[in-house]
Write a protein that holds these residues in place. Structure first.
Motif, PDB file in Angstrom:
ATOM      1  N   GLY A  88       3.384  -6.580  -2.408  1.00 55.06           N
ATOM      2  CA  GLY A  88       3.267  -5.192  -2.177  1.00 55.06           C
ATOM      3  C   GLY A  88       2.232  -4.652  -1.224  1.00 55.06           C
ATOM      4  O   GLY A  88       1.669  -3.456  -1.382  1.00 55.06           O
ATOM      5  N   ASN A  89       1.979  -5.723  -0.297  1.00 59.66           N
ATOM      6  CA  ASN A  89       1.051  -5.338   0.686  1.00 59.66           C
ATOM      7  C   ASN A  89       1.186  -6.121   1.985  1.00 59.66           C
ATOM      8  O   ASN A  89       1.992  -7.067   1.881  1.00 59.66           O
ATOM      9  CB  ASN A  89      -0.348  -5.243   0.190  1.00 59.66           C
ATOM     10  N   MET A 142       3.002  -6.145  -8.094  1.00 57.27           N
ATOM     11  CA  MET A 142       3.049  -5.225  -9.247  1.00 57.27           C
ATOM     12  C   MET A 142       4.338  -5.696 -10.068  1.00 57.27           C
ATOM     13  O   MET A 142       5.499  -6.027  -9.767  1.00 57.27           O
ATOM     14  CB  MET A 142       3.320  -3.974  -8.807  1.00 57.27           C
ATOM     15  N   SER A 176       9.208   0.755  -9.492  1.00 60.67           N
ATOM     16  CA  SER A 176       8.326  -0.359  -8.871  1.00 60.67           C
ATOM     17  C   SER A 176       8.840  -0.917  -7.451  1.00 60.67           C
ATOM     18  O   SER A 176       8.360  -1.903  -6.957  1.00 60.67           O
ATOM     19  CB  SER A 176       8.384  -1.428  -9.869  1.00 60.67           C
ATOM     20  N   THR A 181       6.832  -1.259  -4.002  1.00 56.95           N
ATOM     21  CA  THR A 181       6.057  -2.319  -3.440  1.00 56.95           C
ATOM     22  C   THR A 181       6.683  -2.641  -2.158  1.00 56.95           C
ATOM     23  O   THR A 181       5.731  -2.866  -1.199  1.00 56.95           O
ATOM     24  CB  THR A 181       6.304  -3.557  -4.245  1.00 56.95           C
ATOM     25  N   TRP A 209      -0.210   4.097  -8.711  1.00 52.90           N
ATOM     26  CA  TRP A 209      -0.335   2.747  -8.228  1.00 52.90           C
ATOM     27  C   TRP A 209      -0.666   2.449  -6.837  1.00 52.90           C
ATOM     28  O   TRP A 209      -1.405   1.633  -6.487  1.00 52.90           O
ATOM     29  CB  TRP A 209       1.071   2.407  -8.347  1.00 52.90           C
ATOM     30  N   TYR A 210      -0.004   3.427  -6.038  1.00 51.13           N
ATOM     31  CA  TYR A 210      -0.412   3.478  -4.452  1.00 51.13           C
ATOM     32  C   TYR A 210      -1.089   4.636  -3.983  1.00 51.13           C
ATOM     33  O   TYR A 210      -1.045   4.951  -2.865  1.00 51.13           O
ATOM     34  CB  TYR A 210       0.759   3.147  -3.814  1.00 51.13           C
TER      35      TYR A 210
END
Length: 503
Positions: A266-267, A284, A345, A348, A385-386
């Motif tokens: 996710g990054n 996530m 989700s 991500t 979440w983000y």
């Protein structure tokens, strides 16, 4: 304040490539819901099956007397079945990860089972027609029956509905079934099966060794997030992956340590991210099954204690394997515009790609001029979440690059106020009009090349990335294929990459 990075110039896509992209999107990319495959994948399957059937029946004569022919062809499927099951498959040289090639593994497996079933049927039919009784005390008959019973077990538990509902049972049955088959077939016809088995098992051994090399045991922090989400951060891993790739994770605490599950990273890695901080590998996990539900319960139980002590959530030991998959040969930063669709989700994938593109833009190694993130979610709390990452990336893109970043949030569930946790993002309480968004991006590129002095015959292309449930992926593929040929070619062609939940 840092200056704005100068991006690479836009490179006009060749007309031949742009036309090929349009043809592929129009004719080969659309989904075939019955098979859960694209049209192109269906053609590949038909081609593979045709080749196998030709070798199985061409000049075979009477199969009641030549019953060994389909059996031999079934045994010859061992190498492709095993090599296509490997995560480090050599077939990935075509630019597709193992998860994108898994449909071929299933096709080869079914052709193997078909060959074994025909071999068994014609053998027994020949014996029956000749008035002979089959002696089941003979080892060659016993091992043949074990092999066909293993096939039945594998076939039943591989049915898509069963596989998705009872994945761990499927996995266990798959392993036991293939072990039983390999042992039985090498006793049944050792002189025929041995070379094929050696190739197949050799490929699996090579894959196993590479998986060990790509595996690490680390401590991870797990924290419960809104919307049934668990964040997993692994401090010991900061780089070594590319945006869009996934890893397999095994939690070594508790009674579920035998299970391993895939998650999209996710990054972006530390060496490309424009953000300050530790850049821990972040995953996530949405609570959708027993394993993710127990992980969320573990994180939730430790959240209150962690907040009181100022900690970082519950610490667990994990085994991380990967990375795998991702865009591979598709370089999103080469496209003039990038549109990222995310469902739940699946954000991500979009978040990691956006972070990588902004980082490349900061370094001046990116041709992309516009990035649009379209995130569909059930409730607005999912944006938490983000929230921090998106707010930071929007600020960096605005102050340090010439990249135009737009984030559109679409809340599909009941409306619960108008608060937007990402102030610079556009908030809508409806489902996104995917075709309209893609058409708007095409219009922007066509308008840009029409500006006097641009010197471009056609645009620099559009890359469309999607991560989410099957209906979202199918809708995006349909919208991409629905763009008119002249407009798609003028924009420089559209390249689509998708990541589905499960495979």
């Amino acid at each position: 304040m840092q200056g704005v990075a100068i991006p690479f110039s836009i490179k006009a896509v060749s007309g031949l490539y742009a036309n090929w992209c349009w043809f592929y999107n129009k004719c080969l990319l659309p989904s075939v819901p019955v098979f859960n495959l694209t049209v192109g994948q269906v053609f590949v399957c038909l081609g593979y099956q045709t080749i196998v059937l030709v070798f199985m029946f061409l000049n075979a004569g009477n199969l009641e007397t030549n019953y060994k022919r389909p059996g031999y062809i079934a045994v010859a499927q061992i190498p492709p079945v095993f090599l296509l099951a490997a995560k480090n498959t050599p077939v990935s040289i075509v630019g597709k990860g193992y998860e994108k090639l898994n449909f071929l593994h299933r096709v080869a497996g079914r052709m193997m089972i078909l060959g074994g079933a025909l071999h068994t049927y014609f053998f027994f039919k020949g014996e029956y027609d000749a008035g002979k009784a089959v002696d089941f005390s003979v080892p060659v008959i016993q091992t043949g029956m074990v092999a066909i019973c293993a096939f039945v077990l594998i076939l039943i538990t591989s049915i898509a509905q069963f596989r998705r509902a009872f994945y761990q049972i499927f996995l266990f049955s798959h392993i036991i079934g293939w072990i039983a088959f390999i042992v039985a077939i090498n006793y049944h016809v050792p002189e025929v099966a041995r070379p094929y088995t050696q190739i197949g098992l050799g490929g699996l051994l090579f894959d196993f060794l590479l998986r060990l090399v790509h595996s690490r045991i680390k401590s991870a922090n797990v924290m419960a997030m809104p919307g049934g989400m668990t964040m997993i951060q692994i401090p010991g891993i900061h780089q070594g992956w590319r945006a869009g790739q996934h890893v397999w994770v095994r939690v070594l605490n508790g009674h579920r340590m035998t299970e391993i599950h895939p998650f999209t990273v996710g990054n972006a890695p530390a060496d490309i991210s424009p953000l300050p901080g530790a850049h821990n590998l972040t995953l996530m996990a949405k609570s959708t099954g027993d394993w993710t539900r127990s992980l969320l319960e573990l994180a939730t139980a430790s959240n209150e204690m962690s907040l009181k002590s100022g900690g970082q959530g519950r610490t667990v030991s994990v085994a991380v394997e990967g990375p795998y998959g991702g865009p591979m040969f598709t370089d999103l930063s080469e496209s003039q515009s990038v549109v990222l669709f995310a469902g739940g989700s699946g954000v991500t994938f979009a978040a990691a790609v956006l972070e990588e593109l902004v980082g490349q833009a900061c370094d001046g190694v990116c041709r992309t001029r516009q990035v649009t993130v379209v995130w569909s979610m059930k409730t607005i709390e999912c944006a938490d979440w983000y929230q921090e990452l998106f707010n930071s990336l929007l600020d960096i893109a605005r102050t340090r690059t010439s990249l135009d970043v737009q984030i559109c949030l679409f809340v599909t569930g009941p409306r619960q106020g108008d608060f937007n946790p990402i102030p610079d993002a556009q908030l809508y309480f409806k489902r996104p009009d995917i075709a309209r968004i893609i058409d708007g991006t095409v219009d922007d590129i066509i308008t840009s090349i029409g500006i006097k002095g641009s010197g471009l015959e056609r645009g620099g292309g559009i890359a469309v990335g999607t991560c989410g449930p099957d209906p979202l992926v199918r809708a995006v593929r349909t919208a991409v294929g629905g763009v008119e040929r002249s407009r798609a070619v003028s924009a420089g062609g559209i390249v689509a990459h998708s990541e589905c939940f499960g495979w």
